[in-house]
Write an enzyme that holds these catalytic residues in place. Structure first.
Site, mmCIF file in Angstrom:
data_model
loop_
_atom_site.group_PDB
_atom_site.id
_atom_site.type_symbol
_atom_site.label_atom_id
_atom_site.label_comp_id
_atom_site.label_asym_id
_atom_site.label_seq_id
_atom_site.Cartn_x
_atom_site.Cartn_y
_atom_site.Cartn_z
ATOM 1 N N TYR A 1 4.655 44.009 26.288
ATOM 2 C CA TYR A 1 5.837 45.165 25.848
ATOM 3 C C TYR A 1 5.224 46.115 24.983
ATOM 4 O O TYR A 1 5.620 47.503 24.725
ATOM 5 C CB TYR A 1 7.210 44.856 25.435
ATOM 6 C CG TYR A 1 7.672 43.999 26.291
ATOM 7 C CD1 TYR A 1 7.670 44.021 28.120
ATOM 8 C CD2 TYR A 1 8.634 43.258 26.002
ATOM 9 C CE1 TYR A 1 8.479 43.089 28.728
ATOM 10 C CE2 TYR A 1 9.792 42.474 26.762
ATOM 11 C CZ TYR A 1 9.457 42.069 28.140
ATOM 12 O OH TYR A 1 10.411 41.350 28.868
ATOM 13 N N HIS B 1 3.757 34.851 31.091
ATOM 14 C CA HIS B 1 5.132 36.151 31.352
ATOM 15 C C HIS B 1 4.519 36.213 34.040
ATOM 16 O O HIS B 1 6.019 36.131 33.852
ATOM 17 C CB HIS B 1 3.660 37.585 31.381
ATOM 18 C CG HIS B 1 5.119 38.383 31.008
ATOM 19 N ND1 HIS B 1 4.840 39.596 30.479
ATOM 20 C CD2 HIS B 1 6.260 39.131 32.215
ATOM 21 C CE1 HIS B 1 5.884 40.160 30.441
ATOM 22 N NE2 HIS B 1 6.513 40.252 31.152
#
Length: 399
Positions: free
Chosen positions: A152, A212
């Site tokens: 992010y 992830h």
């Protein structure tokens, strides 16, 4: 949380923090200071409550309060109070995981390789506010679970908001994820990235650390690094994200001993992969839902509009309620404070069995096909094998 629950229309904050956790529901006992409640297989159970557990794998949501007297005195409002006293879902080790969190993807920063599938018409991909500003608003609105990630690119800004908020560390639940590039590089890179995440967030541990994406040939060893980091006390719990059933089985067959407590996957009525969800629940894995609101792409859907009108709620709130009523961890995101508040307003109404069934049926064949295509694209994304199908599983459980 099903039709047996009677949800209070008033969320006025009560003096007792335990009662505050339960006050969003009618007919729950209020005399006992040790009140706990949970739903198991759709029934509430707890002190002076009846209910039955359909299976050990069913989701459990407890209503113990973690809000403090200081928090209850700050900016008190029914919407904020409901978020501060939101239900908690126990992880395998008993850790209380908030059922609602604030997602920070594309908040103040858009990663260069961000999937176009994640773009939505309601909020621009071009950042208009900093992550610090947005997270400051989210914390003030009552969110205490922050969903973060290396990918992010904004964890330092998130950390600034936390530091300035006055919210103590033990009142927060912080989750981060290690990205594909780092996973591919191995143990040393994963360790270094966690240290950066801890420094950026201003903490000496994270409550939850996830792989992830299941990078082919690399994710099992990366997960074993997470096991060691947990043993060292830098991570409280570990899990995975975007794992298909087959990826999870590969992980277990690879010899991991501390099984994932969470799998974060896309879940909404337009991508409801029930067989996959049932499998992970059978393994005792809690499901976190990202794209819970489908990035704003379905807000004009007639079913959402009609159900929303019936309850005096917005389409976003209907989607959020569907999520929590199924027992998934609901992670909305927004860069606008008014939407943060709106998205959290999911505890003062209940969807009927018929409404839940209608929403359950909105996933079609093309949605499964799109999911599978995105999975194949993303497991190697930003690695040295980006753009290839090398090592990618071409047959997975997609529904």
């Amino acid at each position: 949380l099903h039709s047996s629950m009677k949800i209070a229309k008033s969320t006025a904050l009560l003096a007792s923090t335990t009662i505050a956790r339960a006050s969003v529901f009618n007919n729950l006992p209020t005399a006992s200071s040790s009140l706990t409640a949970a739903f198991v297989g759709g029934s509430l159970i707890g002190d002076n409550l009846s209910g039955s557990a359909s299976s050990a794998a069913s989701p459990r949501v407890s209503f113990k309060s973690t809000s403090t007297s200081t928090e209850r005195a700050m900016s008190s409002s029914p919407a904020r109070d409901a978020l501060l006293s939101c239900p908690m879902i126990p992880l395998r080790d008993g850790t209380a995981h908030p059922s609602v969190g604030f997602g920070t993807y594309k908040v103040g920063f858009v990663p260069a390789s961000a999937s176009s599938a994640a773009a939505g018409p309601l909020e621009s991909d071009k950042p208009q506010r900093t992550a610090e500003e947005c997270v400051t608003d989210a914390l003030d609105a009552g969110y205490r679970f922050l969903e973060c990630a290396e990918f992010y690119g904004n964890e330092r800004e998130v950390g600034k908001a936390i530091a300035a908020s006055g919210v103590s560390r033990d009142e927060l639940f912080l989750c981060s994820k290690v990205w594909t590039t780092t996973i591919e590089k191995g143990d040393g890179a994963v360790r270094a990235q966690l240290e950066r995440t801890l420094s950026d967030l201003g903490t000496d541990y994270v409550d939850l650390y996830l792989i992830h994406w299941p990078v082919p040939g690399k994710h099992v060893e990366a997960y074993k690094t997470l096991e060691r980091l947990k043993a060292e006390g830098k991570v409280r719990n570990i899990g995975v994200s975007n794992y298909a059933v087959e990826d999870y089985k590969e992980l277990i067959e690879g010899g991991v001993t501390d099984r994932p407590v969470v799998n974060q996957i896309e879940i909404n009525p337009f991508l409801y992969r029930k067989n996959t969800i049932d499998y992970f629940r059978g393994e005792g894995v809690v499901l976190q839902s990202y794209r819970s609101l489908r990035d704003g792409k379905a807000m004009d859907h007639p079913s959402l509009a009609r159900i929303g009108r019936a309850h005096g709620k917005s389409p976003a709130q209907v989607l959020g309620r569907w999520c929590v009523q199924h027992g998934f961890v609901y992670i909305p995101k927004s860069v606008r404070r008014e939407r943060m508040v709106e998205n959290g307003g999911v505890f003062d109404f209940e969807l009927s069995d018929g409404e839940m069934e209608e929403l359950d049926g909105l996933t079609d064949g093309p949605a499964f096909e799109a999911f599978e295509a995105l999975y194949r694209k993303c497991v190697n994304r930003d690695t040295t094998k980006d753009g290839t199908m090398e090592g990618v599983k071409m047959s997975i459980t997609r529904d």
